[in-house]
Design an enzyme around this catalytic site. Structure first.
Site, PDB file in Angstrom:
ATOM      1  N   HIS A  60       0.838  -1.210   0.000  1.00 55.06           N
ATOM      2  CA  HIS A  60       0.000   0.000   0.000  1.00 55.06           C
ATOM      3  C   HIS A  60       0.872   1.261   0.000  1.00 55.06           C
ATOM      4  CE1 HIS A  60      -3.925   2.019   1.587  1.00 55.06           C
ATOM      5  NE2 HIS A  60      -3.165   2.897   0.950  1.00 55.06           N
ATOM      6  N   LEU A  63       2.482   6.451  -5.147  1.00 58.42           N
ATOM      7  CA  LEU A  63       3.676   6.925  -5.867  1.00 58.42           C
ATOM      8  C   LEU A  63       3.456   8.272  -6.558  1.00 58.42           C
ATOM      9  CD1 LEU A  63       5.262   3.711  -7.460  1.00 58.42           C
ATOM     10  CD2 LEU A  63       6.122   5.077  -5.545  1.00 58.42           C
ATOM     11  N   ARG A  64       2.184   8.677  -6.693  1.00 59.50           N
ATOM     12  CA  ARG A  64       1.819  10.026  -7.213  1.00 59.50           C
ATOM     13  C   ARG A  64       2.128  10.269  -8.686  1.00 59.50           C
ATOM     14  NH1 ARG A  64      -1.308  10.490  -2.932  1.00 59.50           N
ATOM     15  NH2 ARG A  64      -0.313  11.242  -1.038  1.00 59.50           N
ATOM     16  N   ASP A 152      -8.708   3.357  -3.145  1.00 61.40           N
ATOM     17  CA  ASP A 152      -8.089   4.002  -1.981  1.00 61.40           C
ATOM     18  C   ASP A 152      -8.097   5.522  -2.033  1.00 61.40           C
ATOM     19  OD1 ASP A 152      -6.831   3.739   0.577  1.00 61.40           O
ATOM     20  OD2 ASP A 152      -5.067   4.603  -0.358  1.00 61.40           O
ATOM     21  N   ASN A 278      -5.472   9.818   7.074  1.00 61.04           N
ATOM     22  CA  ASN A 278      -6.805   9.264   6.925  1.00 61.04           C
ATOM     23  C   ASN A 278      -6.731   7.755   6.759  1.00 61.04           C
ATOM     24  OD1 ASN A 278      -9.519   9.075   6.520  1.00 61.04           O
ATOM     25  ND2 ASN A 278      -9.477   9.715   4.379  1.00 61.04           N
ATOM     26  N   ASP A 305       1.132   2.833   3.740  1.00 60.77           N
ATOM     27  CA  ASP A 305       0.242   3.873   3.211  1.00 60.77           C
ATOM     28  C   ASP A 305       1.078   5.136   2.936  1.00 60.77           C
ATOM     29  OD1 ASP A 305      -1.950   5.173   2.194  1.00 60.77           O
ATOM     30  OD2 ASP A 305      -2.989   5.404   4.105  1.00 60.77           O
ATOM     31  N   HIS A 309       3.581  14.157   0.367  1.00 63.49           N
ATOM     32  CA  HIS A 309       2.974  15.415  -0.066  1.00 63.49           C
ATOM     33  C   HIS A 309       4.039  16.492  -0.164  1.00 63.49           C
ATOM     34  CE1 HIS A 309      -1.206  14.204  -0.005  1.00 63.49           C
ATOM     35  NE2 HIS A 309      -1.041  13.640   1.172  1.00 63.49           N
TER      36      HIS A 309
HETATM   37  O1  DOR Z   1      -3.840   9.739   4.572  1.00 68.58           O
HETATM   38  C1  DOR Z   1      -4.130   9.316   3.476  1.00 68.58           C
HETATM   39  N1  DOR Z   1      -3.502   9.752   2.355  1.00 68.58           N
HETATM   40  N2  DOR Z   1      -5.113   8.438   3.374  1.00 68.58           N
HETATM   41  C2  DOR Z   1      -5.616   8.056   2.197  1.00 68.58           C
HETATM   42  O2  DOR Z   1      -6.527   7.255   2.179  1.00 68.58           O
HETATM   43  C3  DOR Z   1      -5.098   8.631   0.938  1.00 68.58           C
HETATM   44  C4  DOR Z   1      -3.707   9.085   1.108  1.00 68.58           C
HETATM   45  C5  DOR Z   1      -3.244   9.973  -0.009  1.00 68.58           C
HETATM   46  O3  DOR Z   1      -3.441   9.611  -1.176  1.00 68.58           O
HETATM   47  O4  DOR Z   1      -2.643  11.010   0.281  1.00 68.58           O
HETATM   48 ZN    ZN Z   2      -3.595   4.857   0.865  1.00 68.10          ZN
HETATM   49 ZN    ZN Z   3      -6.813   4.756   2.256  1.00 72.51          ZN
END
Ligand code: DOR
Ligand code: ZN
Ligand code: ZN
Length: 425
Positions: A60, A63-64, A152, A278, A305, A309
């Site tokens: 999980h 990679l953006r 997701d 999240n 996860d 950012h």
């Molecule tokens: O904190 C999170 N960031 N939860 C998610 O479900 C998505 C993820 C994101 O793509 O930044």
């Molecule tokens: Zn995620």
């Molecule tokens: Zn998620």
């Protein structure tokens, strides 16, 4: 090449072994006392102070790329992965364009091969554009190499559509990985609803927002007799729902992340946007249940996860900041420190949660150090204490609530298909 003298984490305990790697596979393993004699021209790597794990697998990761290359790219994300000890990662479809067709999936695999760090398996979106309206083209994506389906970042709101998704996915041998969040209950909440949301005045969301969808996905899996995987479990009540479902034979698997077993919502008290994730960080009761779930097998695996950012998306007022934690470079050390040093898991159990279990859940090759397996190996110094400094991350995402924290266990070398892809200088 021979990696000699490491403490190797195997199915039957930790043993000092020499590992010979040939043409990308594990060719021989022998007790270090007997030793493998180096052949002519064979490179020998001294690993006698290190512990070898089966190559870590993170099922999980965000990679953006394509679309949000200011946050991360396939190149920086996979560099971050191998630095964190990961030899295989699976990437979520909330890119731009969304991974909802074979073209995007093909691009990701091709680009990952080109940058040549770790193996990258794309995860396809459940619905076109993650809009929650029409199922995406699953067959084409499967042919292009997606290993699972997920929405997701979102939940598929329409339950009937979700049921259809599970049925179609299973026809293609794929599982749905479910981000569980009832939007109407979250209703703009940015943290867990409790003491700290009251103290800070930040809008909270209650456990039920997550639990209701966990329960829904379990009900669907049970009724349809199909497998389902629950993403990033954060609530004590969600752990209990999964435990009970497993006990009655539902094909449910689950993951959690280091932040849910390490932190609580107390981390939000200084309004650090890096604590915004999240599902949100919850209370001590939840943290302890997540740990209990890992220990008793309710929670099958640990994922990051990894949600990198750009500073522009984080250095804003808490309520406006993006959700997510950059996790690839801290996951192994946090997991080792909290769970193995903390007396919850053995090294073998940690290897299962971070390698064998994700391989089993998704049907990937790997998860074991054995002759004939791909030579995917993670070498760590379990004695080394270090302090998390996001400025040293190779990921573009410097967003971590663990900055300044001292952890134990450091990845020193990562080998993918027999090639050293990361080695600490
Ligand atoms: O904190 C999170 N960031 N939860 C998610 O479900 C998505 C993820 C994101 O793509 O930044
Ligand atoms: Zn995620
Ligand atoms: Zn998620």
């Amino acid at each position: 090449m021979i990696f000699y003298g490491a403490d190797v984490v195997t199915k039957d305990g930790v043993k000092k072994l020499d590992i010979r790697v040939k043409r990308g596979k594990i060719a021989a393993i022998a007790p270090a006392e007997e030793g493998l004699a180096a052949g002519r021209g064979e490179q020998v790597v001294d690993c006698s102070l290190l512990t070898a794990f089966p190559g870590l697998i993170d099922m999980h990761v965000h990679l953006r790329d394509p679309g949000f290359e200011n946050k991360e790219t396939i190149e920086t994300g996979t560099m971050s992965a191998v630095k964190g000890g990961f030899t295989q990662i699976c990437c979520m479809p909330n890119t731009k364009p969304v991974i909802d067709n074979k073209v995007v999936a093909t691009y990701i695999k091709a680009r990952a091969r080109e940058v040549g760090r770790c193996k990258v398996h794309p995860i396809g979106a459940i619905t076109e554009g993650q809009k929650g309206e029409n199922l995406s083209a699953i067959g084409g994506m499967k042919a292009a190499g997606v290993v699972a389906l997920s929405e997701d970042g979102k939940t598929v709101r329409n339950t009937s559509l979700m049921a259809n998704a599970m049925m179609y996915a299973s026809d293609f041998g794929l599982k749905c990985l479910c981000h569980c969040e009832d939007e109407s209950l979250v209703n703009g909440g940015v943290v867990h609803a409790g003491y700290y949301s009251t103290l800070t005045g930040l809008k909270g969301s209650i456990r039920a927002a997550e639990d209701i969808i966990i329960a829904r996905e379990i009900c669907l899996a049970e009724s349809l007799g199909l497998p389902v995987h629950i993403c990033h479990v954060s609530t004590y009540s969600g752990v209990q729902l999964i435990r009970e479902a497993k006990a009655r034979g539902v094909q449910v698997t689950a993951e959690t992340c280091p932040h849910y077993f390490t932190l609580t919502d107390a981390a939000i008290r200084d309004f650090d946007p890096d604590s915004k994730v999240n599902p949100p960080l919850r209370e001590e009761r939840d943290r302890l249940s997540v740990i209990e779930g890992l220990k008793d097998g309710t929670i099958d695996c640990i994922v990051t996860d990894h949600a990198p950012h750009h500073a522009d998306d984080k250095n804003v007022e808490y309520s406006y900041a993006a959700f997510g934690i950059s996790g690839l470079e801290t996951s192994f050390a946090l997991s080792y420190t909290m769970l193995v040093k903390g007396g919850v898991l053995t090294l073998g159990e940690l290897a299962d949660k971070m390698s064998a279990a994700p391989a089993r859940i998704l049907g990937l090759e790997g998860g074991e150090i054995a002759v004939g397996m791909p030579a995917d190996l993670t070498f760590a110094d379990l004695g080394e204490a270090w302090t998390v400094d996001p400025a040293k991350f190779v990921s573009k995402g410097k967003n971590t609530p663990f900055k300044g924290r001292t952890v134990t266990g450091r990845v020193k070398m990562t080998v993918v298909d027999g090639k050293i892809k990361y080695r600490e200088k």
